[in-house]
Design a protein around this motif. Structure first.
Motif, PDB file in Angstrom:
ATOM      1  N   LEU A   1      -1.923  -6.502  -8.740  1.00  0.00           N
ATOM      2  CA  LEU A   1      -0.998  -5.551  -9.383  1.00  0.00           C
ATOM      3  C   LEU A   1      -1.358  -4.079  -7.912  1.00  0.00           C
ATOM      4  O   LEU A   1      -0.642  -3.838  -7.765  1.00  0.00           O
ATOM      5  CB  LEU A   1      -2.110  -4.680 -10.479  1.00  0.00           C
ATOM      6  CG  LEU A   1      -1.355  -5.894 -11.770  1.00  0.00           C
ATOM      7  CD1 LEU A   1      -2.266  -5.342 -12.648  1.00  0.00           C
ATOM      8  CD2 LEU A   1      -0.099  -5.882 -11.771  1.00  0.00           C
TER       9      LEU A   1
ATOM     10  N   ARG B   1       2.223  -2.528  -7.955  1.00  0.00           N
ATOM     11  CA  ARG B   1       3.037  -3.593  -8.728  1.00  0.00           C
ATOM     12  C   ARG B   1       2.336  -2.540 -10.441  1.00  0.00           C
ATOM     13  O   ARG B   1       1.794  -2.475 -10.568  1.00  0.00           O
ATOM     14  CB  ARG B   1       2.652  -4.458  -9.039  1.00  0.00           C
ATOM     15  CG  ARG B   1       3.890  -5.195  -7.960  1.00  0.00           C
ATOM     16  CD  ARG B   1       3.355  -6.353  -7.095  1.00  0.00           C
ATOM     17  NE  ARG B   1       3.411  -7.317  -6.049  1.00  0.00           N
ATOM     18  CZ  ARG B   1       3.232  -8.410  -5.496  1.00  0.00           C
ATOM     19  NH1 ARG B   1       2.061  -8.462  -5.437  1.00  0.00           N
ATOM     20  NH2 ARG B   1       4.607  -8.871  -4.753  1.00  0.00           N
ATOM     21  N   ARG B   2       2.762  -3.226 -11.557  1.00  0.00           N
ATOM     22  CA  ARG B   2       2.786  -3.266 -12.940  1.00  0.00           C
ATOM     23  C   ARG B   2       2.638  -4.087 -13.718  1.00  0.00           C
ATOM     24  O   ARG B   2       4.875  -4.577 -13.454  1.00  0.00           O
ATOM     25  CB  ARG B   2       3.184  -1.506 -12.786  1.00  0.00           C
ATOM     26  CG  ARG B   2       4.260  -1.170 -12.885  1.00  0.00           C
ATOM     27  CD  ARG B   2       4.694   0.443 -13.240  1.00  0.00           C
ATOM     28  NE  ARG B   2       4.759   0.556 -11.883  1.00  0.00           N
ATOM     29  CZ  ARG B   2       5.407   1.103 -11.290  1.00  0.00           C
ATOM     30  NH1 ARG B   2       6.734   1.850 -10.872  1.00  0.00           N
ATOM     31  NH2 ARG B   2       4.903   1.860  -9.745  1.00  0.00           N
ATOM     32  N   ILE B   3       2.325  -5.164 -15.135  1.00  0.00           N
ATOM     33  CA  ILE B   3       3.365  -4.403 -16.096  1.00  0.00           C
ATOM     34  C   ILE B   3       3.598  -4.447 -16.942  1.00  0.00           C
ATOM     35  O   ILE B   3       2.617  -3.479 -17.296  1.00  0.00           O
ATOM     36  CB  ILE B   3       2.315  -6.149 -16.627  1.00  0.00           C
ATOM     37  CG1 ILE B   3       1.656  -7.261 -15.356  1.00  0.00           C
ATOM     38  CG2 ILE B   3       2.444  -6.942 -17.816  1.00  0.00           C
ATOM     39  CD1 ILE B   3       1.023  -8.288 -15.679  1.00  0.00           C
TER      40      ILE B   3
END
Lengths: 346, 346
Positions: free
Chosen positions: B281, B286-288
């Motif tokens: 991440l 980045r991301r979830i």
């Protein structure tokens, strides 16, 4: 250029005095006399090879402030006598989309760290800021506002930008309910920045003794998480959570604190993966994001912001002979809130 | 109102014909004659009590399309004869900030599901759409464009909105490199929508036989993930990934496919937590994110979008006596791409 430094000669040894030669000043370089260098926990990880094999001798240090002492023939950004800062990287590919966007920390070809690596020529070892001087390409250094305590500025170059960048990215502003997990080197800067941006700031810390400091730094609320059950009282309460804690924890307890469309940003690097219950993300359209330091334009922006808002890190200024002890105290989270080496003692 | 339905009398029994009474038409209600109802995997989870204790008899079904047959005295939104759709919920608190924002799926007091729950009066059992008719408050029903195949519209009310909403939220548009993990009921709608929004669409599927369908539906690329090592060739390639797969998988392999500032949206609900390497991440910011169906305004927006772009689900229309078989085939992912019950056969 002749330099002296505090260097780790091996992973297990104490840091010792080292005399060495830095590379020559190139046309686009500036040299600086270092005033202060912060001690970052990542220095310790690298010296102790906790992040993999390292290059020895190692001169750690990537929170560097000083004064420009010489400039190369093509330098336009600095003049002799300028206050100057150097952070976590000293170069990058300059051509990938990340670099072009000023996000050199995400360089697709890999940024060049400030120490414990080779420069982009593939042969010059990069030595860091536990030293009396430094040489850097002008494009990777920043200006420091004159109205700030130089010692308190040093940690901004890593700890500061690491929290400033996600606060900006995720829109910290008045009305945004922001929580900061952990009140250490990163967390205390998160509180100061979020407060200065106008957000409502809550500190989540397992140390009840930190409440007074948190409020002094600008926190509106303090939640002691020593009894983790207290988190249940704060579900759906925050729009943004900055997680500066690298110790193992149950991240789902913290995801449940996010309100609709809330974001938990991880900026510490935990040793183990997080076990994420996906239901906690689906419910409320929440997200977990990562963030890693900041690019050069944002580093300058942050320093200008600090000048405007009179923000520096809380530091304990130490002399070179105290660094080993400072390492131990950093590992034990026994510092308010960042050690900074007085480079004149090296 | 007298109704007939296909009902589960217990978790293990086959679905059987049930005659029952729906509640009376209230002043703000409309009644509808159901034309088609989609079979959603969540119907099976609930009938089989895989999501916890359920209410029996249960009439499943929350992908409902039909024709308005009566309207209450205060109804202004519909008139008799209108095409009408009902989705995953039939009510919510209407007063919390989520409801006020039209995001009733995230109602802070809990949305009222279309079946397997009590209505907000706390006593009326909600029976779903495997039935010949339905009664719903006008505010929680939507209009269906006249130019679409009604059978193909039914799955839009759950599968469709579940993928449409995150595509809109995360900005699918021309130039956005979008991947869809899994080509099933959700995934095939994700491909159609992302393509219609102008995104560059890649399908990641472990079934090589689905390539032709994927391309036919609008995918630009198909990556067979049967040999998972193939993912290494696609690192940093996507701005947005929709994960429709609820089976266990190593999510970190997919996070590595995200480019700078990329988002992986989870919309299937896996049975086990994801073990997330935080480094994946941090690297690339980045991301979830999670996403769960959509609110009523967005449901209507999606149906209008479908009318404009001639988008419906690919369906197998079945009669009531085939539902048990359809359940087994749904569990086996053996359907192209959604079963829809012809309500006239109930």
């Amino acid at each position: 250029m002749k330099s002296r430094a505090l260097a780790a000669m091996s992973p297990s040894a104490s840091l010792t005095r080292l005399d060495f030669e830095r590379r020559d000043l190139g046309p686009h370089d500036v040299s600086l006399e270092i005033s202060f260098t912060g001690i970052c926990h990542s220095d310790i990880h690298q010296v102790r090879q906790e992040w993999g094999p390292a290059i020895f001798p190692m001169v750690p240090g990537h929170e560097i402030v000083g004064t420009v002492s010489a400039v190369g023939s093509k330098v336009t950004k600095f003049t002799i006598g300028d206050l100057i800062g150097v952070g976590v990287f000293i170069d990058s590919c300059r051509t990938c989309s990340s670099c072009v966007a000023g996000l050199q920390q995400y360089c697709e070809n890999g940024m060049t760290g400030t120490y414990n690596t080779l420069e982009r020529d593939g042969k010059t070892v990069a030595y860091g800021g536990y030293s009396n001087n430094f040489i850097i390409n002008q494009d990777y250094a920043v200006h420091i506002p004159a109205n700030l305590s130089l010692a308190g500025v040093a940690p901004l170059l890593c700890a500061g930008i690491t929290v400033y960048s996600p606060l900006k990215k995720w829109g910290a502003k008045p009305g945004m309910r922001t929580a900061v997990m952990g009140l250490g080197g990163l967390g205390h800067m998160g509180v100061k920045f979020a407060h200065a941006m106008g957000a409502e700031v809550t500190v989540l810390s397992h140390s009840p003794t930190k409440e007074a400091d948190a409020l002094e730094m600008g926190a509106d609320h303090f939640v002691c998480t020593k009894d983790i059950a207290v988190l249940k009282e704060h579900q759906k309460s925050f729009d943004l959570i900055l997680n500066t804690v690298s110790a193992d924890l149950d991240i789902n307890l913290y995801l449940d604190l996010l309100a609709l469309d809330g974001t938990l940003v991880v900026i510490g690097l935990p040793g183990n993966p997080y076990e994420v219950n996906i239901g906690a993300l689906l419910n409320g359209r929440r997200r977990i994001a990562g963030s890693m330091i900041g690019g050069i334009p944002e580093l300058q922006e942050m320093l200008d912001f600090c000048g405007q808002h009179q923000i520096v890190s809380d530091v304990e200024v130490i002399s070179a002979d105290y660094v080993d002890t400072a390492y131990d105290r950093t590992v034990a989270s026994d510092v308010k809130y960042r050690f900074v080496i007085d480079a004149s003692t090296i």
